[in-house]
Design a protein around this motif. Structure first.
Motif, PDB file in Angstrom:
ATOM      1  N   MET A   1     102.398 -24.055  26.399  1.00 50.18           N
ATOM      2  CA  MET A   1     101.843 -25.212  26.906  1.00 50.18           C
ATOM      3  C   MET A   1     101.931 -26.430  25.852  1.00 50.18           C
ATOM      4  O   MET A   1     102.018 -27.476  26.044  1.00 50.18           O
ATOM      5  CB  MET A   1     100.569 -25.134  27.709  1.00 50.18           C
ATOM      6  N   ARG A   2     101.303 -26.128  24.584  1.00 49.04           N
ATOM      7  CA  ARG A   2     101.416 -26.901  23.495  1.00 49.04           C
ATOM      8  C   ARG A   2     102.422 -27.694  23.318  1.00 49.04           C
ATOM      9  O   ARG A   2     102.801 -28.770  22.907  1.00 49.04           O
ATOM     10  CB  ARG A   2     100.687 -26.405  22.247  1.00 49.04           C
ATOM     11  N   ARG A   3     103.710 -26.996  23.317  1.00 54.63           N
ATOM     12  CA  ARG A   3     105.168 -27.346  23.342  1.00 54.63           C
ATOM     13  C   ARG A   3     105.262 -28.752  24.497  1.00 54.63           C
ATOM     14  O   ARG A   3     105.708 -29.516  24.027  1.00 54.63           O
ATOM     15  CB  ARG A   3     106.052 -26.312  23.510  1.00 54.63           C
ATOM     16  N   MET A  49     108.004 -38.818  28.397  1.00 49.60           N
ATOM     17  CA  MET A  49     106.519 -38.638  28.314  1.00 49.60           C
ATOM     18  C   MET A  49     105.856 -38.266  29.746  1.00 49.60           C
ATOM     19  O   MET A  49     105.114 -37.109  29.969  1.00 49.60           O
ATOM     20  CB  MET A  49     105.803 -39.882  27.977  1.00 49.60           C
ATOM     21  N   LEU A  50     106.186 -39.002  30.793  1.00 55.76           N
ATOM     22  CA  LEU A  50     105.497 -38.721  32.208  1.00 55.76           C
ATOM     23  C   LEU A  50     106.036 -37.152  32.764  1.00 55.76           C
ATOM     24  O   LEU A  50     105.360 -36.574  33.194  1.00 55.76           O
ATOM     25  CB  LEU A  50     105.807 -39.951  33.159  1.00 55.76           C
ATOM     26  N   VAL A  51     107.308 -36.936  32.518  1.00 52.58           N
ATOM     27  CA  VAL A  51     107.852 -35.674  33.098  1.00 52.58           C
ATOM     28  C   VAL A  51     107.218 -34.510  32.246  1.00 52.58           C
ATOM     29  O   VAL A  51     106.952 -33.620  33.072  1.00 52.58           O
ATOM     30  CB  VAL A  51     109.274 -35.716  32.977  1.00 52.58           C
ATOM     31  N   PHE A  52     106.971 -34.540  30.994  1.00 57.51           N
ATOM     32  CA  PHE A  52     106.276 -33.396  30.283  1.00 57.51           C
ATOM     33  C   PHE A  52     104.686 -33.477  30.426  1.00 57.51           C
ATOM     34  O   PHE A  52     104.270 -32.373  30.481  1.00 57.51           O
ATOM     35  CB  PHE A  52     106.773 -33.582  28.766  1.00 57.51           C
ATOM     36  N   LEU A  53     104.153 -34.595  30.732  1.00 60.26           N
ATOM     37  CA  LEU A  53     102.758 -34.357  30.972  1.00 60.26           C
ATOM     38  C   LEU A  53     102.835 -33.739  32.641  1.00 60.26           C
ATOM     39  O   LEU A  53     101.762 -32.871  32.593  1.00 60.26           O
ATOM     40  CB  LEU A  53     102.318 -35.767  31.138  1.00 60.26           C
ATOM     41  N   ILE A  54     103.707 -34.241  33.449  1.00 54.86           N
ATOM     42  CA  ILE A  54     103.533 -33.379  34.989  1.00 54.86           C
ATOM     43  C   ILE A  54     103.801 -31.852  34.631  1.00 54.86           C
ATOM     44  O   ILE A  54     103.299 -30.984  35.061  1.00 54.86           O
ATOM     45  CB  ILE A  54     104.456 -33.793  35.718  1.00 54.86           C
ATOM     46  N   VAL A  55     104.857 -31.435  33.566  1.00 52.24           N
ATOM     47  CA  VAL A  55     105.090 -30.224  33.409  1.00 52.24           C
ATOM     48  C   VAL A  55     104.023 -29.440  32.801  1.00 52.24           C
ATOM     49  O   VAL A  55     103.785 -28.291  32.864  1.00 52.24           O
ATOM     50  CB  VAL A  55     106.567 -30.106  32.605  1.00 52.24           C
ATOM     51  N   LEU A  56     103.432 -30.039  31.681  1.00 50.51           N
ATOM     52  CA  LEU A  56     102.192 -29.537  31.526  1.00 50.51           C
ATOM     53  C   LEU A  56     101.240 -29.099  32.342  1.00 50.51           C
ATOM     54  O   LEU A  56     100.615 -28.016  32.277  1.00 50.51           O
ATOM     55  CB  LEU A  56     101.606 -30.524  30.333  1.00 50.51           C
ATOM     56  N   GLY A  57     100.894 -29.915  33.368  1.00 48.94           N
ATOM     57  CA  GLY A  57      99.950 -29.644  34.434  1.00 48.94           C
ATOM     58  C   GLY A  57     100.588 -28.495  35.247  1.00 48.94           C
ATOM     59  O   GLY A  57      99.481 -27.521  35.478  1.00 48.94           O
ATOM     60  N   LEU A  58     101.709 -28.534  35.656  1.00 49.77           N
ATOM     61  CA  LEU A  58     102.205 -27.178  36.340  1.00 49.77           C
ATOM     62  C   LEU A  58     102.217 -26.033  35.564  1.00 49.77           C
ATOM     63  O   LEU A  58     101.952 -25.082  36.113  1.00 49.77           O
ATOM     64  CB  LEU A  58     103.597 -27.745  36.755  1.00 49.77           C
ATOM     65  N   ASP A  59     102.751 -26.101  34.300  1.00 48.51           N
ATOM     66  CA  ASP A  59     102.562 -24.996  33.387  1.00 48.51           C
ATOM     67  C   ASP A  59     101.221 -24.494  33.228  1.00 48.51           C
ATOM     68  O   ASP A  59     100.895 -23.420  33.297  1.00 48.51           O
ATOM     69  CB  ASP A  59     102.858 -25.209  32.027  1.00 48.51           C
ATOM     70  N   VAL A  61      98.709 -24.592  35.610  1.00 46.19           N
ATOM     71  CA  VAL A  61      98.342 -23.909  36.963  1.00 46.19           C
ATOM     72  C   VAL A  61      99.186 -22.552  37.209  1.00 46.19           C
ATOM     73  O   VAL A  61      98.664 -21.535  37.669  1.00 46.19           O
ATOM     74  CB  VAL A  61      98.756 -24.710  38.048  1.00 46.19           C
ATOM     75  N   PHE A  62     100.583 -22.675  36.729  1.00 49.85           N
ATOM     76  CA  PHE A  62     101.615 -21.487  37.434  1.00 49.85           C
ATOM     77  C   PHE A  62     102.160 -20.814  36.028  1.00 49.85           C
ATOM     78  O   PHE A  62     102.804 -19.733  36.364  1.00 49.85           O
ATOM     79  CB  PHE A  62     102.645 -22.277  37.933  1.00 49.85           C
ATOM     80  N   GLY A  63     101.537 -21.040  34.800  1.00 49.12           N
ATOM     81  CA  GLY A  63     102.115 -20.352  33.456  1.00 49.12           C
ATOM     82  C   GLY A  63     103.487 -20.089  33.374  1.00 49.12           C
ATOM     83  O   GLY A  63     104.240 -19.165  33.604  1.00 49.12           O
ATOM     84  N   LEU A  64     104.105 -21.532  33.550  1.00 48.58           N
ATOM     85  CA  LEU A  64     105.798 -21.355  33.255  1.00 48.58           C
ATOM     86  C   LEU A  64     106.198 -20.911  32.157  1.00 48.58           C
ATOM     87  O   LEU A  64     107.337 -20.567  32.050  1.00 48.58           O
ATOM     88  CB  LEU A  64     106.178 -22.715  33.861  1.00 48.58           C
ATOM     89  N   SER A  65     105.526 -21.590  31.057  1.00 50.30           N
ATOM     90  CA  SER A  65     106.209 -21.492  29.637  1.00 50.30           C
ATOM     91  C   SER A  65     106.749 -20.320  29.101  1.00 50.30           C
ATOM     92  O   SER A  65     107.562 -20.222  28.210  1.00 50.30           O
ATOM     93  CB  SER A  65     105.208 -22.173  28.681  1.00 50.30           C
ATOM     94  N   GLY A  66     106.394 -19.057  29.690  1.00 48.88           N
ATOM     95  CA  GLY A  66     107.045 -17.849  29.097  1.00 48.88           C
ATOM     96  C   GLY A  66     108.148 -17.488  29.716  1.00 48.88           C
ATOM     97  O   GLY A  66     108.781 -16.445  29.569  1.00 48.88           O
ATOM     98  N   ALA A 122     116.838 -25.859  36.622  1.00 48.17           N
ATOM     99  CA  ALA A 122     116.237 -24.769  35.992  1.00 48.17           C
ATOM    100  C   ALA A 122     114.795 -24.665  36.010  1.00 48.17           C
ATOM    101  O   ALA A 122     113.986 -23.647  36.355  1.00 48.17           O
ATOM    102  CB  ALA A 122     116.664 -24.546  34.387  1.00 48.17           C
ATOM    103  N   PHE A 123     114.208 -26.041  35.965  1.00 44.66           N
ATOM    104  CA  PHE A 123     112.765 -26.175  36.149  1.00 44.66           C
ATOM    105  C   PHE A 123     112.158 -25.817  37.438  1.00 44.66           C
ATOM    106  O   PHE A 123     111.372 -24.847  37.604  1.00 44.66           O
ATOM    107  CB  PHE A 123     112.184 -27.450  35.860  1.00 44.66           C
ATOM    108  N   PHE A 124     113.055 -26.110  38.428  1.00 41.15           N
ATOM    109  CA  PHE A 124     112.332 -25.656  39.794  1.00 41.15           C
ATOM    110  C   PHE A 124     112.676 -24.436  40.141  1.00 41.15           C
ATOM    111  O   PHE A 124     111.984 -23.812  41.211  1.00 41.15           O
ATOM    112  CB  PHE A 124     113.068 -26.689  40.930  1.00 41.15           C
ATOM    113  N   GLY A 125     113.753 -23.715  39.411  1.00 39.11           N
ATOM    114  CA  GLY A 125     113.832 -22.315  39.509  1.00 39.11           C
ATOM    115  C   GLY A 125     112.800 -21.571  39.057  1.00 39.11           C
ATOM    116  O   GLY A 125     112.061 -20.632  39.813  1.00 39.11           O
ATOM    117  N   ALA A 126     112.246 -21.768  37.750  1.00 37.78           N
ATOM    118  CA  ALA A 126     110.836 -21.455  37.298  1.00 37.78           C
ATOM    119  C   ALA A 126     109.722 -21.635  38.271  1.00 37.78           C
ATOM    120  O   ALA A 126     108.905 -20.527  38.393  1.00 37.78           O
ATOM    121  CB  ALA A 126     110.698 -21.816  35.984  1.00 37.78           C
TER     122      ALA A 126
END
Length: 143
Positions: A1-3, A49-59, A61-66, A122-126
């Motif tokens: 998430m920090r990434r 910036m905005l896309v990665f802030l949204i990705v951060l929130g989704l990560d 909630v859903f633990g995507l980064s691993g 790939a993001f929507f796949g995850a």
């Protein structure tokens, strides 16, 4: 998430610097026409910036980064951003300076957008793997 947070932060800085560069570079060269430099600022802030802030929130909630598909998204998306923004900056600078722009840069910007799109797939796949379907004992959300 920090990434994702650090990536959003880098895109914020680049977006703000690119806006400053656009204003000062065109003023320095007495340029009043249209160039690609005028939209680099918004591309970096919105698609970066905005896309990665949204990705951060989704990560969060859903633990995507691993996930492997999340890493594919991260690297493809950022590669697409570098290609897209890099070609836009080059074209914009050449336009302001009054130089001819090689046709390959129109292709590069399009290729960058294609790489961005593949990264988003790939993001929507995850995300799809992490979003669970409703079970029998929990009510389904209405569509």
């Amino acid at each position: 998430m920090r990434r994702s947070l650090h990536t959003a932060h880098v895109y914020m800085i680049l977006g703000l610097v690119s806006g400053l560069f656009y204003r000062e570079f065109t003023k320095l060269n007495d340029f009043t026409g249209e160039s690609q430099l005028s939209v680099v600022h918004t591309h970096l802030l919105a698609l970066g910036m905005l896309v990665f802030l949204i990705v951060l929130g989704l990560d969060k909630v859903f633990g995507l980064s691993g996930m492997k598909s999340f890493n594919v998204f991260y690297w493809l998306y950022n590669t697409g951003m570098v290609i897209t923004v890099g070609s836009m900056v080059f074209r914009g600078v050449q336009t302001v300076l009054g130089n001819e722009i090689p046709e390959v840069f129109a292709f590069l910007s399009g290729a960058g957008h294609i790489v961005l799109t593949i990264g988003l797939i790939a993001f929507f796949g995850a995300l799809g793997k992490r979003v669970k379907k409703p079970t029998a004992d929990t009510p389904a959300e209405s569509s």
